[in-house]
Design a protein around this motif. Sequence first.
Motif, PDB file in Angstrom:
ATOM      1  N   ARG A   4       6.305  16.817   1.574  1.00  0.00           N
ATOM      2  CA  ARG A   4       5.758  15.779   2.542  1.00  0.00           C
ATOM      3  C   ARG A   4       6.412  15.868   4.142  1.00  0.00           C
ATOM      4  NH1 ARG A   4       9.549  14.274  -1.151  1.00  0.00           N
ATOM      5  NH2 ARG A   4      11.247  12.934  -0.401  1.00  0.00           N
ATOM      6  N   PHE A  50       1.881  12.488  -5.337  1.00  0.00           N
ATOM      7  CA  PHE A  50       1.694  11.463  -4.555  1.00  0.00           C
ATOM      8  C   PHE A  50       2.601  11.411  -3.661  1.00  0.00           C
ATOM      9  CE2 PHE A  50       3.482   8.612  -8.147  1.00  0.00           C
ATOM     10  CZ  PHE A  50       4.581   8.068  -7.326  1.00  0.00           C
ATOM     11  N   GLN A  85       0.845  11.168   0.180  1.00  0.00           N
ATOM     12  CA  GLN A  85       1.045   9.715   0.940  1.00  0.00           C
ATOM     13  C   GLN A  85       1.248  10.045   2.388  1.00  0.00           C
ATOM     14  OE1 GLN A  85       4.254   8.770   2.029  1.00  0.00           O
ATOM     15  NE2 GLN A  85       5.575  10.377   1.133  1.00  0.00           N
ATOM     16  N   ARG A 125      -1.334   9.856   5.940  1.00  0.00           N
ATOM     17  CA  ARG A 125      -0.547   9.306   6.851  1.00  0.00           C
ATOM     18  C   ARG A 125      -0.891  10.129   8.151  1.00  0.00           C
ATOM     19  NH1 ARG A 125       5.761   8.460   8.423  1.00  0.00           N
ATOM     20  NH2 ARG A 125       5.572   7.377  10.331  1.00  0.00           N
ATOM     21  N   ILE A 172       5.366   4.129  -2.395  1.00  0.00           N
ATOM     22  CA  ILE A 172       4.819   5.327  -1.904  1.00  0.00           C
ATOM     23  C   ILE A 172       3.502   5.915  -2.637  1.00  0.00           C
ATOM     24  CG2 ILE A 172       5.547   7.889  -2.237  1.00  0.00           C
ATOM     25  CD1 ILE A 172       8.370   7.025  -1.965  1.00  0.00           C
ATOM     26  N   LYS A 190       0.845   3.841  -0.763  1.00  0.00           N
ATOM     27  CA  LYS A 190       0.613   4.615   0.422  1.00  0.00           C
ATOM     28  C   LYS A 190      -0.339   5.950   0.205  1.00  0.00           C
ATOM     29  CE  LYS A 190       3.439   6.378   4.441  1.00  0.00           C
ATOM     30  NZ  LYS A 190       3.899   7.466   4.175  1.00  0.00           N
ATOM     31  N   ALA A 191      -0.033   6.533  -0.813  1.00  0.00           N
ATOM     32  CA  ALA A 191      -0.889   7.556  -1.354  1.00  0.00           C
ATOM     33  C   ALA A 191      -2.338   7.264  -1.347  1.00  0.00           C
ATOM     34  CB  ALA A 191      -0.494   8.460  -2.309  1.00  0.00           C
ATOM     35  N   SER A 203      -4.571   0.626  -4.231  1.00  0.00           N
ATOM     36  CA  SER A 203      -3.469   0.775  -3.211  1.00  0.00           C
ATOM     37  C   SER A 203      -3.087  -0.767  -3.374  1.00  0.00           C
ATOM     38  CB  SER A 203      -3.709   1.014  -1.834  1.00  0.00           C
ATOM     39  OG  SER A 203      -2.664   0.928  -1.127  1.00  0.00           O
ATOM     40  N   LEU A 236       2.125   1.722   5.572  1.00  0.00           N
ATOM     41  CA  LEU A 236       1.042   1.436   4.790  1.00  0.00           C
ATOM     42  C   LEU A 236       0.161   0.014   5.430  1.00  0.00           C
ATOM     43  CD1 LEU A 236      -1.111   1.480   2.682  1.00  0.00           C
ATOM     44  CD2 LEU A 236       0.418   0.307   1.275  1.00  0.00           C
TER      45      LEU A 236
END
Length: 342
Positions: free
Chosen positions: A69, A129, A133, A137, A189, A192-193, A210, A248
């Motif tokens: 990530r 995930f 996430q 972003r 998290i 957010k994904a 979400s 998020l």
Amino acid sequence: MKLRSLAVLLLLSCATAAAAPARPRTEYEILRAIPAERLRALMGDVPDAQGFIGTNHRAGRWLEAGTQRGSSRAVIVGVVTDDFAYADNAWRGIDATFARQRADGGFEASDRPNGTSAKPFPAAIQTAFFFMQELGRAILVIRESPHEAHFHARIAELEPKMRRAMAFITSGHDTIIAGSSKAVNRIFIAAKAFGLCGLVLHDEALVATSRRLVTHALTLRDQDGVFIEHGGRDSSYNVVSILFGQVLALHLSLPELETALPAAVAWELTRIGPRGEVDVTGNTRTGVGLEPSYFGDPKTVNYGEVVQALTLYGLIHHDDACLAAAEKVFAYRAAMDKKAAQ
């Protein structure tokens, strides 16, 4: 190094808001308020020659997708600082990850140095995930920037792979609730994904998931509004929930989360010592020898995420106490890193 002083950033941020109050600032615009050197220090470096970053880089071999990530965070740094070479180098980590995507949409995994693994289904969902996430972003920040054309073709090529990854994660939705509710930061998290990849892919079902996960996460707070980790409070993981929830909420309207964040932030500020050290007294997970990292050593406070969370929250909400605390924590971490390198 000094940030140009976070207090100065606050004044600039407030002036910008006063001059143009009609439209909420994007994450791209907020990150542009942070000088490039500080942003690089907070968001991490580019992957190595193999495309590995984080614990994959530290291990010198492929462990799993989640540690990758950091590649997406480094892409964000390149985009925000107008450094295409930096962003392109960081993209190697994204390519290296999808080169290991399985037919079912998940990712290859091997055993971690501490003996655990992301091979079992619940862990495979989680590591996927964790990676997705930050990828979602990064793509949204790219689309908010003037640089979308530079990345357009490679994003288009990724979208089918992202859909497969999110279908895989969706298939393990129940394992997220069952396995991560004791660690609410992971619920954020996952949310957010789903939310950010849902926005990238224009998939309302992902966005709806979400929102449901955020609603569930908000039930996992104590009477003072602090996010619960393993049955109690943790000064590192509470801030992770703040950070991921706040990011998020920059992209997806979540008024109930925005209402909840101030209490969690207020408690976090009480854990910042006069030198910028994070107080770990009474922590349930980090800094007190209760939980091993991937390499078997005890988990410590993630100072980078503390600084990121307090900086973002301070800039978004024009909160000088958060920015001052972020400055102290950053200086303390820099001193620790210098001492460790000696």
